[in-house]
Design an enzyme around this catalytic site. Structure first.
Site, PDB file in Angstrom:
ATOM      1  N   LYS A 219       0.858  -1.192   0.000  1.00 19.22           N
ATOM      2  CA  LYS A 219       0.000   0.000   0.000  1.00 19.22           C
ATOM      3  C   LYS A 219       0.886   1.231   0.000  1.00 19.22           C
ATOM      4  O   LYS A 219       1.494   1.596   1.008  1.00 19.22           O
ATOM      5  CB  LYS A 219      -0.934   0.047   1.214  1.00 19.22           C
ATOM      6  CG  LYS A 219      -2.096   1.002   0.934  1.00 19.22           C
ATOM      7  CD  LYS A 219      -2.679   1.670   2.145  1.00 19.22           C
ATOM      8  CE  LYS A 219      -1.911   2.849   2.650  1.00 19.22           C
ATOM      9  NZ  LYS A 219      -1.833   4.012   1.741  1.00 19.22           N
TER      10      LYS A 219
ATOM     11  N   THR B 177       5.883   7.868  13.413  1.00 17.74           N
ATOM     12  CA  THR B 177       5.817   7.146  14.683  1.00 17.74           C
ATOM     13  C   THR B 177       4.363   7.023  15.143  1.00 17.74           C
ATOM     14  O   THR B 177       3.957   5.987  15.671  1.00 17.74           O
ATOM     15  CB  THR B 177       6.680   7.883  15.728  1.00 17.74           C
ATOM     16  OG1 THR B 177       8.031   7.896  15.235  1.00 17.74           O
ATOM     17  CG2 THR B 177       6.639   7.219  17.090  1.00 17.74           C
TER      18      THR B 177
ATOM     19  N   GLU C 246       9.518   1.169  10.642  1.00 21.35           N
ATOM     20  CA  GLU C 246      10.597   2.125  10.327  1.00 21.35           C
ATOM     21  C   GLU C 246       9.947   3.488  10.428  1.00 21.35           C
ATOM     22  O   GLU C 246       9.155   3.866   9.562  1.00 21.35           O
ATOM     23  CB  GLU C 246      11.103   1.916   8.891  1.00 21.35           C
ATOM     24  CG  GLU C 246      11.551   0.511   8.563  1.00 21.35           C
ATOM     25  CD  GLU C 246      12.902   0.177   9.173  1.00 21.35           C
ATOM     26  OE1 GLU C 246      13.605   1.094   9.614  1.00 21.35           O
ATOM     27  OE2 GLU C 246      13.231  -1.012   9.215  1.00 21.35           O
TER      28      GLU C 246
ATOM     29  N   CYS D  62      13.516  10.755   6.619  1.00 16.67           N
ATOM     30  CA  CYS D  62      13.417  10.218   7.976  1.00 16.67           C
ATOM     31  C   CYS D  62      14.696  10.461   8.762  1.00 16.67           C
ATOM     32  O   CYS D  62      14.657  10.779   9.943  1.00 16.67           O
ATOM     33  CB  CYS D  62      13.119   8.723   7.921  1.00 16.67           C
ATOM     34  SG  CYS D  62      14.273   7.813   6.898  1.00 16.67           S
TER      35      CYS D  62
ATOM     36  N   GLU E 160       9.897  16.034  14.987  1.00 10.02           N
ATOM     37  CA  GLU E 160      10.285  15.821  13.587  1.00 10.02           C
ATOM     38  C   GLU E 160       9.512  16.839  12.740  1.00 10.02           C
ATOM     39  O   GLU E 160       8.291  16.741  12.608  1.00 10.02           O
ATOM     40  CB  GLU E 160       9.918  14.395  13.155  1.00 10.02           C
ATOM     41  CG  GLU E 160      10.397  14.088  11.764  1.00 10.02           C
ATOM     42  CD  GLU E 160       9.964  12.723  11.254  1.00 10.02           C
ATOM     43  OE1 GLU E 160       8.802  12.336  11.473  1.00 10.02           O
ATOM     44  OE2 GLU E 160      10.795  12.062  10.615  1.00 10.02           O
TER      45      GLU E 160
END
Ligand code: NAD
Length: 497
Positions: A188, A243, A264, A299, A398
């Site tokens: 996906k 996350t 990940e 990332c 982030e």
């Protein structure tokens, strides 16, 4: 024809893949549609199909049937390898088509897609294409009346859920080892970037892969993605993304069936530059690439720069000057463009809000901070904050945009403390000419990947994944292949001769 004119002409002539790719054919069934906009120009590119739970289930059923009935899992491993190697060749032959599809929906400068994203995906397929017949089982030491051996076998149906920031590469990092090990796959892609995933699955069949072994379902994460994570027929979820969604995946798995989960997730990776850095120019270039490569939508972006106080002022001054000269916003098809737009308006607005928070918290804005002048696209100027405090949101969260936060350390001990003062642990870089410093820091920094006197370097042999809230899995390397297998113990009683 200029290069930009060439890319524009090719974009006009390129058909956008549409639908899902299930059991070897395109299907356009779904709940509704998801609009895909051009991040650089704001125009509508396509109304893609949102598959929802129904189509995710259809794709899983096709994958399960292919796992049970096709020759894929049981064929000679070299035959699987040959299909992956052929797939790599087919992508290479259509590299410009892949690059256009990738740049159109992400806004990446063509230099990045043609020069890195597509060749990297080809490399990954070649790496895993060469691995299937290197998989080995084991025999253990036992009595003479026993033979005990361990078989490595595929898991069954693997679902891969991937993000939009490197759509093809993130897909290949999961799909290639899963297929190499003999599994069937449902991929996906992110709702914004389905096209190269669809083309990848289509070319897998052209390369000789059995229909149904590799399927793609497109659609919203909380519908199609959730359905894959909840499906009792899926043996493993390989997820790359935020996350927050990684935590949701765990909860879905807990509510449904026992399946393997590999996550990940996000990062807030430190780059430490010590006063004894041997190559200041290289460290400056890495600081810029680390913060602004892919417009910061990486990332492992080196979004927290930790500078030793002895070099701080000089480094910041040089950094601002070089960033201003090297980070050029504009049409992703122009050769001169190095800084693309953010993926969508929501991300653009969220990041501007985070920049405001940095200013309000008292960090010193030394560069940028504003939207780009082309208001149709989702551009934000390369932005640098100096003299930030580690507790500020710009130092902790982030941002996933072109925003660099600089912290100051008085010595190596404080630099390590600052490096570890985050909930993430994906990657870190250390710039120092001292072996003692780099080895001690490398051992103490809490991250899955450490670069010394380089940044974002490595090849397919290097396992990639995070500690702490950055994840639980590893992509790349032989470990990735092994993670798509399971051990079966065969204990055999031997009769007398
Ligand atoms: P995201 O978490 O929003 O989405 C990732 C994928 O999950 C997409 O396919 C999305 O449709 C799907 N998804 C969303 N909600 C879901 C749900 N409820 N259930 C199941 N699936 C769902 O992330 P994004 O915005 O696409 O990507 C950016 C994030 O990805 C960043 O946090 C970045 O750090 C991370 N990332 C990590 C790595 C790594 O290797 N560690 C690599 C690339 C990106």
């Amino acid at each position: 024809m200029t290069t930009a004119a060439h890319w524009h002409a090719l974009a006009q002539a390129t058909t956008l893949p549409f639908g899902h790719f299930i059991d070897g054919a395109y299907s356009a069934e779904g709940e509704d549609t998801v609009a895909i906009h051009d991040p650089a120009r704001g125009t509508l590119l396509q109304d893609a199909i949102n598959g929802g739970k129904a189509m995710a289930d259809v794709a899983v059923d096709a994958a399960q049937k292919a796992f049970q009935t096709s020759s894929w899992a049981g064929c000679h491993p070299r035959e699987r390898g040959a299909v992956l190697l052929k797939l790599a060749e087919l992508i290479e032959a259509q590299a410009e088509r892949f690059a256009i599809l990738e740049s159109l929906c992400t806004g990446k400068p063509m230099g990045d897609t043609v020069g890195a994203e597509i060749p990297e995906a080809v490399n990954s397929l070649r790496y895993f294409g060469e691995l299937p017949d290197k998989l080995r089982g084991e025999t253990t030491a036992s009595n003479a009346d026993t033979l005990h051996y361990l078989l490595r076998q595929p898991l069954g149906v693997v679902a891969a859920i991937v993000p939009w920031n490197f759509p093809l590469n993130m897909a290949v990092w999961k799909v290639a080892p899963a297929l190499a090990a003999g599994n069937s796959v449902v991929l996906k892609p992110a709702e914004q970037t389905p096209w190269t995933a669809l083309l990848l699955a289509e070319l897998f069949v052209e390369a000789g892969g059995p229909p149904g072994v590799f399927n793609v379902v497109t659609g919203r994460g909380d519908q199609a993605g959730k359905a894959l994570a909840m499906s009792p027929k899926v043996a493993k979820i390989g997820f790359t993304g935020s996350t927050r969604v990684g935590q949701l995946i765990h909860s879905y798995v807990g509510q449904s069936s026992l399946k393997t989960v590999a996550l990940e997730c996000g990062g807030k990776s430190p780059q430490i530059v010590m006063n004894d850095v041997a190559d200041m120019d290289a460290a400056l270039d890495a600081a810029i690439f680390g913060a602004f490569g892919n417009a910061g939508q990486v990332c492992n972006a080196g979004s927290r720069l930790i500078l030793h106080e002895a070099i701080h002022d000089h480094f910041v001054e040089q950094l601002v000057e070089r960033t201003r000269a090297s980070q050029i916003m504009g049409d992703p098809f122009e050769d001169t463009t190095t800084l693309g737009p953010l993926i969508n308006r929501a991300a653009h607005n969220r990041i501007l809000g985070m920049i405001d928070a940095g200013v309000k918290d008292g960090a010193e804005l030394v560069l940028g901070g504003k939207p780009g002048s082309d208001s149709a696209g989702n551009f934000i100027e390369p932005t640098i904050f100096a003299r930030a405090d580690s507790s500020m949101s710009i130092a902790q969260q982030e941002i996933f945009g072109p925003v660099l936060t600089i912290l100051r350390a008085k010595d190596a001990t404080e630099a390590v403390q600052l490096a570890n003062d985050t909930s993430y642990g994906l990657a870190a870089a250390i710039w120092s000419g001292s072996l003692d410093t780099v080895h001690r820091m490398a051992a103490q920094i809490q991250a899955g990947v450490i670069w010394v006197n380089c940044f974002d370097a490595g090849d397919m042999t290097q396992p990639f994944g995070g500690w702490k809230q950055s994840g639980t899995g590893r992509d790349k390397g032989v470990d990735a292949l092994m993670s798509y297998t399971q051990a079966k113990s065969v204990w055999m009683a031997l009769g007398d001769l």
